[in-house]
Scaffold this motif. Structure first.
Motif, PDB file in Angstrom:
ATOM      1  N   ILE A   1       0.832  -1.196   0.000  1.00 13.42           N
ATOM      2  CA  ILE A   1       0.000   0.000   0.000  1.00 13.42           C
ATOM      3  C   ILE A   1       0.875   1.258   0.000  1.00 13.42           C
ATOM      4  O   ILE A   1       1.989   1.253   0.522  1.00 13.42           O
ATOM      5  CB  ILE A   1      -0.970  -0.064   1.202  1.00 13.42           C
ATOM      6  CG1 ILE A   1      -2.058   0.991   1.092  1.00 13.42           C
ATOM      7  CG2 ILE A   1      -0.233   0.014   2.503  1.00 13.42           C
ATOM      8  CD1 ILE A   1      -3.273   0.682   1.935  1.00 13.42           C
ATOM      9  N   ASN A   2       0.363   2.298  -0.623  1.00 14.35           N
ATOM     10  CA  ASN A   2       1.091   3.559  -0.746  1.00 14.35           C
ATOM     11  C   ASN A   2       1.275   4.189   0.645  1.00 14.35           C
ATOM     12  O   ASN A   2       0.294   4.486   1.322  1.00 14.35           O
ATOM     13  CB  ASN A   2       0.264   4.479  -1.658  1.00 14.35           C
ATOM     14  CG  ASN A   2       0.871   5.849  -1.860  1.00 14.35           C
ATOM     15  OD1 ASN A   2       1.561   6.376  -1.004  1.00 14.35           O
ATOM     16  ND2 ASN A   2       0.584   6.428  -3.005  1.00 14.35           N
ATOM     17  N   PRO A   3       2.534   4.378   1.081  1.00 18.00           N
ATOM     18  CA  PRO A   3       2.756   4.912   2.433  1.00 18.00           C
ATOM     19  C   PRO A   3       2.200   6.320   2.635  1.00 18.00           C
ATOM     20  O   PRO A   3       1.802   6.688   3.741  1.00 18.00           O
ATOM     21  CB  PRO A   3       4.283   4.893   2.591  1.00 18.00           C
ATOM     22  CG  PRO A   3       4.837   4.729   1.212  1.00 18.00           C
ATOM     23  CD  PRO A   3       3.786   4.054   0.385  1.00 18.00           C
ATOM     24  N   THR A   4       2.138   7.116   1.558  1.00 11.91           N
ATOM     25  CA  THR A   4       1.568   8.456   1.690  1.00 11.91           C
ATOM     26  C   THR A   4       0.060   8.359   1.911  1.00 11.91           C
ATOM     27  O   THR A   4      -0.523   9.121   2.686  1.00 11.91           O
ATOM     28  CB  THR A   4       1.883   9.310   0.445  1.00 11.91           C
ATOM     29  OG1 THR A   4       3.269   9.191   0.141  1.00 11.91           O
ATOM     30  CG2 THR A   4       1.558  10.771   0.699  1.00 11.91           C
ATOM     31  N   ALA A   5      -0.595   7.402   1.249  1.00 13.36           N
ATOM     32  CA  ALA A   5      -2.030   7.186   1.469  1.00 13.36           C
ATOM     33  C   ALA A   5      -2.269   6.774   2.920  1.00 13.36           C
ATOM     34  O   ALA A   5      -3.207   7.249   3.564  1.00 13.36           O
ATOM     35  CB  ALA A   5      -2.560   6.116   0.511  1.00 13.36           C
ATOM     36  N   VAL A   6      -1.413   5.903   3.441  1.00 15.22           N
ATOM     37  CA  VAL A   6      -1.523   5.488   4.849  1.00 15.22           C
ATOM     38  C   VAL A   6      -1.396   6.716   5.758  1.00 15.22           C
ATOM     39  O   VAL A   6      -2.185   6.904   6.687  1.00 15.22           O
ATOM     40  CB  VAL A   6      -0.446   4.439   5.209  1.00 15.22           C
ATOM     41  CG1 VAL A   6      -0.442   4.161   6.708  1.00 15.22           C
ATOM     42  CG2 VAL A   6      -0.676   3.137   4.433  1.00 15.22           C
ATOM     43  N   ALA A   7      -0.427   7.576   5.452  1.00  9.93           N
ATOM     44  CA  ALA A   7      -0.166   8.753   6.289  1.00  9.93           C
ATOM     45  C   ALA A   7      -1.343   9.726   6.292  1.00  9.93           C
ATOM     46  O   ALA A   7      -1.753  10.217   7.350  1.00  9.93           O
ATOM     47  CB  ALA A   7       1.108   9.463   5.814  1.00  9.93           C
ATOM     48  N   VAL A   8      -1.907  10.012   5.119  1.00  9.26           N
ATOM     49  CA  VAL A   8      -2.992  10.999   5.082  1.00  9.26           C
ATOM     50  C   VAL A   8      -4.281  10.437   5.696  1.00  9.26           C
ATOM     51  O   VAL A   8      -5.079  11.191   6.245  1.00  9.26           O
ATOM     52  CB  VAL A   8      -3.260  11.565   3.660  1.00  9.26           C
ATOM     53  CG1 VAL A   8      -2.021  12.275   3.128  1.00  9.26           C
ATOM     54  CG2 VAL A   8      -3.769  10.522   2.690  1.00  9.26           C
TER      55      VAL A   8
ATOM     56  N   GLU B   1      -4.088  10.785   9.453  1.00  8.27           N
ATOM     57  CA  GLU B   1      -4.459  12.134   9.893  1.00  8.27           C
ATOM     58  C   GLU B   1      -5.964  12.229  10.173  1.00  8.27           C
ATOM     59  O   GLU B   1      -6.402  13.067  10.952  1.00  8.27           O
ATOM     60  CB  GLU B   1      -4.095  13.169   8.818  1.00  8.27           C
ATOM     61  CG  GLU B   1      -2.611  13.325   8.602  1.00  8.27           C
ATOM     62  CD  GLU B   1      -2.273  14.221   7.415  1.00  8.27           C
ATOM     63  OE1 GLU B   1      -1.083  14.471   7.198  1.00  8.27           O
ATOM     64  OE2 GLU B   1      -3.192  14.677   6.707  1.00  8.27           O
ATOM     65  N   GLU B   2      -6.737  11.379   9.525  1.00  8.05           N
ATOM     66  CA  GLU B   2      -8.188  11.351   9.711  1.00  8.05           C
ATOM     67  C   GLU B   2      -8.590  10.341  10.787  1.00  8.05           C
ATOM     68  O   GLU B   2      -9.764  10.087  10.997  1.00  8.05           O
ATOM     69  CB  GLU B   2      -8.867  10.945   8.395  1.00  8.05           C
ATOM     70  CG  GLU B   2      -8.657  11.914   7.265  1.00  8.05           C
ATOM     71  CD  GLU B   2      -9.638  13.079   7.352  1.00  8.05           C
ATOM     72  OE1 GLU B   2     -10.807  12.897   7.022  1.00  8.05           O
ATOM     73  OE2 GLU B   2      -9.215  14.164   7.776  1.00  8.05           O
TER      74      GLU B   2
ATOM     75  N   ILE C   1       2.621  14.952  -0.423  1.00  9.95           N
ATOM     76  CA  ILE C   1       1.552  14.708   0.548  1.00  9.95           C
ATOM     77  C   ILE C   1       0.392  15.695   0.405  1.00  9.95           C
ATOM     78  O   ILE C   1      -0.766  15.315   0.579  1.00  9.95           O
ATOM     79  CB  ILE C   1       2.107  14.660   1.996  1.00  9.95           C
ATOM     80  CG1 ILE C   1       1.058  14.039   2.935  1.00  9.95           C
ATOM     81  CG2 ILE C   1       2.588  16.022   2.445  1.00  9.95           C
ATOM     82  CD1 ILE C   1       1.626  13.528   4.248  1.00  9.95           C
ATOM     83  N   ASP C   2       0.664  16.955   0.037  1.00 11.23           N
ATOM     84  CA  ASP C   2      -0.429  17.930  -0.110  1.00 11.23           C
ATOM     85  C   ASP C   2      -1.395  17.496  -1.207  1.00 11.23           C
ATOM     86  O   ASP C   2      -2.615  17.659  -1.080  1.00 11.23           O
ATOM     87  CB  ASP C   2       0.119  19.326  -0.451  1.00 11.23           C
ATOM     88  CG  ASP C   2       0.829  19.962   0.738  1.00 11.23           C
ATOM     89  OD1 ASP C   2       0.742  19.394   1.849  1.00 11.23           O
ATOM     90  OD2 ASP C   2       1.471  21.006   0.546  1.00 11.23           O
TER      91      ASP C   2
ATOM     92  N   ALA D   1      -5.465  16.220  -0.975  1.00 14.38           N
ATOM     93  CA  ALA D   1      -6.566  16.714  -1.810  1.00 14.38           C
ATOM     94  C   ALA D   1      -7.340  15.540  -2.418  1.00 14.38           C
ATOM     95  O   ALA D   1      -8.574  15.551  -2.480  1.00 14.38           O
ATOM     96  CB  ALA D   1      -6.031  17.635  -2.902  1.00 14.38           C
ATOM     97  N   ILE D   2      -6.622  14.515  -2.860  1.00 16.44           N
ATOM     98  CA  ILE D   2      -7.266  13.310  -3.402  1.00 16.44           C
ATOM     99  C   ILE D   2      -8.093  12.642  -2.298  1.00 16.44           C
ATOM    100  O   ILE D   2      -9.244  12.251  -2.508  1.00 16.44           O
ATOM    101  CB  ILE D   2      -6.211  12.338  -3.974  1.00 16.44           C
ATOM    102  CG1 ILE D   2      -5.493  12.966  -5.176  1.00 16.44           C
ATOM    103  CG2 ILE D   2      -6.866  11.002  -4.370  1.00 16.44           C
ATOM    104  CD1 ILE D   2      -4.218  12.228  -5.611  1.00 16.44           C
ATOM    105  N   ARG D   3      -7.494  12.553  -1.111  1.00 15.39           N
ATOM    106  CA  ARG D   3      -8.200  11.954   0.037  1.00 15.39           C
ATOM    107  C   ARG D   3      -9.509  12.690   0.320  1.00 15.39           C
ATOM    108  O   ARG D   3     -10.551  12.073   0.518  1.00 15.39           O
ATOM    109  CB  ARG D   3      -7.292  12.016   1.270  1.00 15.39           C
ATOM    110  CG  ARG D   3      -7.973  11.549   2.566  1.00 15.39           C
ATOM    111  CD  ARG D   3      -7.261  12.094   3.798  1.00 15.39           C
ATOM    112  NE  ARG D   3      -7.379  13.558   3.890  1.00 15.39           N
ATOM    113  CZ  ARG D   3      -6.630  14.306   4.688  1.00 15.39           C
ATOM    114  NH1 ARG D   3      -5.690  13.775   5.451  1.00 15.39           N
ATOM    115  NH2 ARG D   3      -6.800  15.618   4.730  1.00 15.39           N
TER     116      ARG D   3
END
Length: 136
Positions: free
Chosen positions: A46-53, A56-57, A110-111, A115-117
Motif C-alpha cells: 500500500i502507498n505509504p503516503t495514502a496510509v499517512a494521510v 491524519e483522519e 503529501i499535499d 486533496a485526493i483523500r
C-alpha cells in the motif's frame, strides 16, 4: 433489517485510491456496508503516503494488502466503484456502477494526496447516503 449492501472499490494497483475509499466507507458506515477493494494489477504494498494521510483522519489502513479483484467479487457487489482502471475493470449490467475520476496518489507530494483523500471522502459520503439513507 436486510443484509448490508456490498461495495467494491477498484483501482489498478489497489494501493492508494481504492484503499482510502474502503477505509472511509468502513469508518463512516459503522459496519452498515460490507466494504471490499481490489485491483486489476495489485501493487506490492500500500502507498505509504495514502496510509499517512488517512492516519491524519484517524483511519488506519496500514494493514491493508493490495488484492487482486476477481470477477466473482464484482458479481457479488451491489455497487462497484472504479477509479481510473479503464477497460481493466469488469462491469456487469444491472449493478450500480460509478467511475470516479481521481488522480493516482502514487509518487505525489503529501499535499496532493490530501486533496485526493478529501475528494474521496466527499464521494464516499454521497455514496453512503444513497446506499444507507439512515446512516448519518
Amino acid at each position: 433489517m436486510g443484509e448490508s449492501p456490498v461495495v467494491l472499490f477498484v483501482c489498478v494497483h489497489n494501493a492508494g485510491r481504492s484503499q482510502m475509499a474502503a477505509g472511509y466507507m468502513t469508518a463512516l458506515s459503522g459496519g452498515a456496508v460490507d466494504v471490499r477493494s481490489g485491483g486489476s494489477e495489485p501493487g506490492e504494498s500500500i502507498n505509504p503516503t495514502a496510509v499517512a494521510v488517512m492516519a491524519e483522519e484517524g483511519i488506519d489502513i496500514s494493514r491493508a494488502v493490495p488484492q487482486l479483484m476477481t470477477t466473482e467479487q464484482v458479481r457479488g457487489a451491489d455497487a462497484v466503484i472504479t477509479m481510473g482502471c479503464g477497460d481493466a475493470c469488469p462491469i456487469f449490467p444491472g449493478k450500480r456502477y460509478e467511475d470516479w475520476e481521481l488522480d493516482d496518489p502514487k509518487g505525489r507530494p503529501i499535499d496532493e494526496v490530501r486533496a485526493i483523500r478529501d475528494d474521496i471522502r466527499s464521494r464516499v459520503e454521497r455514496l453512503l447516503a444513497d446506499l444507507v439513507p439512515s446512516a448519518h
